[in-house]
Design a protein around this motif. Structure first.
Motif, short mmCIF file in Angstrom:
data_model
loop_
_atom_site.label_atom_id
_atom_site.label_comp_id
_atom_site.label_asym_id
_atom_site.label_seq_id
_atom_site.Cartn_x
_atom_site.Cartn_y
_atom_site.Cartn_z
N ALA A 14 0.82 -1.26 0.26
CA ALA A 14 -0.07 0.18 0.21
C ALA A 14 0.84 1.24 -0.17
O ALA A 14 1.97 1.40 0.69
CB ALA A 14 -0.88 -0.12 1.14
N ILE A 15 0.52 2.02 -0.83
CA ILE A 15 1.17 3.66 -0.91
C ILE A 15 0.27 4.73 -0.45
O ILE A 15 -0.87 4.97 -1.25
CB ILE A 15 1.76 3.91 -2.27
CG1 ILE A 15 2.75 2.62 -2.43
CG2 ILE A 15 2.70 4.86 -2.37
CD1 ILE A 15 3.20 2.74 -4.14
N LYS A 16 0.51 5.48 0.43
CA LYS A 16 -0.33 6.41 1.05
C LYS A 16 -0.40 7.64 -0.01
O LYS A 16 0.58 8.01 -0.40
CB LYS A 16 0.10 7.06 2.43
CG LYS A 16 -0.90 8.13 2.92
CD LYS A 16 -0.46 8.34 4.37
CE LYS A 16 -1.45 9.24 5.02
NZ LYS A 16 -1.83 10.53 4.29
N ARG A 17 -1.63 7.85 -0.16
CA ARG A 17 -1.73 9.27 -1.23
C ARG A 17 -1.51 10.44 -0.34
O ARG A 17 -1.58 10.51 0.46
CB ARG A 17 -3.30 9.24 -1.64
CG ARG A 17 -3.59 10.22 -2.87
CD ARG A 17 -4.96 9.92 -3.36
NE ARG A 17 -5.14 10.55 -4.74
CZ ARG A 17 -6.10 10.38 -5.56
NH1 ARG A 17 -6.76 9.25 -5.52
NH2 ARG A 17 -6.22 11.12 -6.47
N GLU A 18 -0.69 11.36 -1.15
CA GLU A 18 -0.22 12.53 -0.72
C GLU A 18 -0.77 13.90 -1.29
O GLU A 18 -0.80 13.73 -2.49
CB GLU A 18 1.02 12.52 -0.71
CG GLU A 18 1.94 11.25 0.27
CD GLU A 18 1.78 11.50 1.79
OE1 GLU A 18 1.18 12.60 2.07
OE2 GLU A 18 2.27 10.57 2.51
N LYS A 19 -0.88 14.90 -0.84
CA LYS A 19 -1.19 16.26 -1.25
C LYS A 19 -2.48 16.42 -2.12
O LYS A 19 -3.24 17.44 -1.58
CB LYS A 19 0.01 16.74 -2.35
CG LYS A 19 1.33 16.79 -1.40
CD LYS A 19 2.54 17.32 -2.39
CE LYS A 19 3.91 17.28 -1.89
NZ LYS A 19 5.04 17.74 -2.58
N VAL A 20 -2.71 15.64 -2.77
CA VAL A 20 -4.25 15.78 -3.41
C VAL A 20 -4.79 14.57 -3.18
O VAL A 20 -4.28 13.43 -2.98
CB VAL A 20 -4.20 16.24 -4.86
CG1 VAL A 20 -3.70 17.63 -5.02
CG2 VAL A 20 -3.41 15.18 -5.80
N PHE A 52 1.21 17.79 -8.31
CA PHE A 52 0.26 16.44 -8.07
C PHE A 52 -1.16 16.84 -8.29
O PHE A 52 -1.75 17.86 -8.11
CB PHE A 52 0.36 16.07 -6.74
CG PHE A 52 1.75 15.33 -6.22
CD1 PHE A 52 1.86 14.02 -6.28
CD2 PHE A 52 2.81 16.20 -6.14
CE1 PHE A 52 3.04 13.54 -6.17
CE2 PHE A 52 3.94 15.68 -5.65
CZ PHE A 52 4.24 14.44 -5.79
N ALA A 53 -1.76 15.93 -9.17
CA ALA A 53 -3.28 15.95 -9.26
C ALA A 53 -4.14 14.86 -9.13
O ALA A 53 -3.50 13.73 -9.51
CB ALA A 53 -3.64 16.71 -10.68
N SER A 54 -5.40 14.92 -8.81
CA SER A 54 -6.23 13.86 -8.66
C SER A 54 -6.56 13.27 -10.15
O SER A 54 -6.58 14.40 -11.22
CB SER A 54 -7.40 13.73 -7.81
OG SER A 54 -8.36 15.01 -8.35
N ALA A 55 -7.28 12.37 -10.45
CA ALA A 55 -7.73 12.02 -11.87
C ALA A 55 -8.95 12.80 -12.14
O ALA A 55 -9.07 13.43 -13.15
CB ALA A 55 -8.50 10.62 -11.55
N THR A 56 -9.66 13.25 -11.02
CA THR A 56 -10.73 14.53 -11.29
C THR A 56 -10.21 15.50 -11.84
O THR A 56 -10.83 16.26 -12.45
CB THR A 56 -11.62 14.55 -9.97
OG1 THR A 56 -12.27 13.35 -9.47
CG2 THR A 56 -12.49 15.57 -10.17
N GLY A 57 -9.19 16.11 -11.06
CA GLY A 57 -8.47 17.30 -11.21
C GLY A 57 -8.01 17.38 -12.96
O GLY A 57 -8.02 18.20 -13.72
#
Length: 288
Positions: free
Chosen positions: A110-116, A127-132
């Motif tokens: 598991a890799i913790k999501r960071e920043k967004v 860094f951007a989310s898929a939504t972004g």
């Protein structure tokens, strides 16, 4: 349905016989908590299932009922509250469940999501989310897009955007979806995956009444039947996928379709052939 898709994906990886690690993102750094949840949900002990039924009787949504049942089961509100309110955590639990059900030797990482985070529209330090990212594409903000995706991805996205091959929303197929639903009987809608407890009647009535897909979703969705679940059902209707198809898919020996490969890919294909000669590797759909 998500369970079936993930089990199928993990089953393919397992049968390749060259995969030793499965990595996925999470919103939590407490991997042990996710693993504990996966164990409980996979085992479905009588104690847990009874707690879940009790919570569902209170009229809350299934995700909320599951969360409260897990908190009661572990007797730890602080550690388990809200952990399954995050989509990446839910996905991580499903990956863990799939590995457990298949008794796989693949190691989960598991890799913790960071920043967004999921559904974030903001961009933070590139860094951007898929939504972004989807929002940048929809707004034709290619200057912003190139900062948050690899160059080869950027080139492909821009090219496909220019020729009209990018779909932003399920609404693009609303005419086809309404056509499919309106020609189906209530009994046929009941045979779509994820349709239970008389939901077929609400779907049929809304399909005959609505001409806008978003209005349709707002009418049909409830605390128990979320927007995501309704959208999945609409895709099943569009593609003609039934509960029988899903059950048949569970029994099918998995195959892997090769979309492309480089020199390293050739070595991996060779490794698959050596480790599992019975694995069907499709390089030509026409021949297959």
């Amino acid at each position: 349905m998500l369970k079936v898709l993930l089990i199928g994906a993990v089953k393919i990886l397992e049968n390749l016989k060259i995969v030793d690690t499965l990595s996925f993102g999470t919103e939590t750094s407490d991997f042990a908590a996710l693993n504990n949840i996966a164990n409980v949900i996979t085992e479905e002990s009588r104690e847990y299932t009874n707690m879940l039924k009790e919570e569902l009787k209170k009229g809350v949504s299934f995700p909320r009922a599951r969360e409260m049942a897990l908190i009661r089961y572990f007797n730890d509100d602080k550690r388990y509250k809200n952990i399954l309110n995050n989509p990446n955590n839910i996905l991580g639990v499903e990956y863990l469940k799939a590995l457990k059900k298949l008794k796989s030797n693949i190691n989960p990482v598991a890799i913790k999501r960071e920043k967004v985070y999921y559904n974030d529209n903001s961009i933070v330090d590139e860094f951007a989310s898929a939504t972004g990212i989807r929002k940048l594409i929809a707004n034709r903000d290619f200057d912003g897009l190139i900062k948050v995706v690899p160059r080869n991805c950027f080139d492909t996205i821009k090219k496909e955007y220019e020729v009209g091959n990018i779909v932003f929303d399920i609404q693009k197929y609303e005419k086809e979806i309404f056509y499919a639903l309106r020609k189906m009987t209530v009994a046929q809608i009941a045979e779509l995956p994820d349709v239970t407890e008389g939901l077929e009647n609400s779907i049929k009535n809304a399909a005959n009444f609505c001409n806008n897909i978003h209005d349709f979703i707002n009418i049909v969705k409830t605390k128990r039947y979320t927007q995501t679940r309704i959208q999945r059902i609409l895709i099943f209707a569009l593609l003609g996928i039934t509960k029988k198809d899903v059950q048949s898919a569970k029994k099918v020996i998995p195959y892997a379709r090769v979309l492309g490969f480089n020199q390293k890919g050739k070595l991996l294909l060779s490794g698959i052939a050596q480790n599992n000669p019975k694995m069907e590797v499709v390089t030509s759909v026409k021949r297959f």
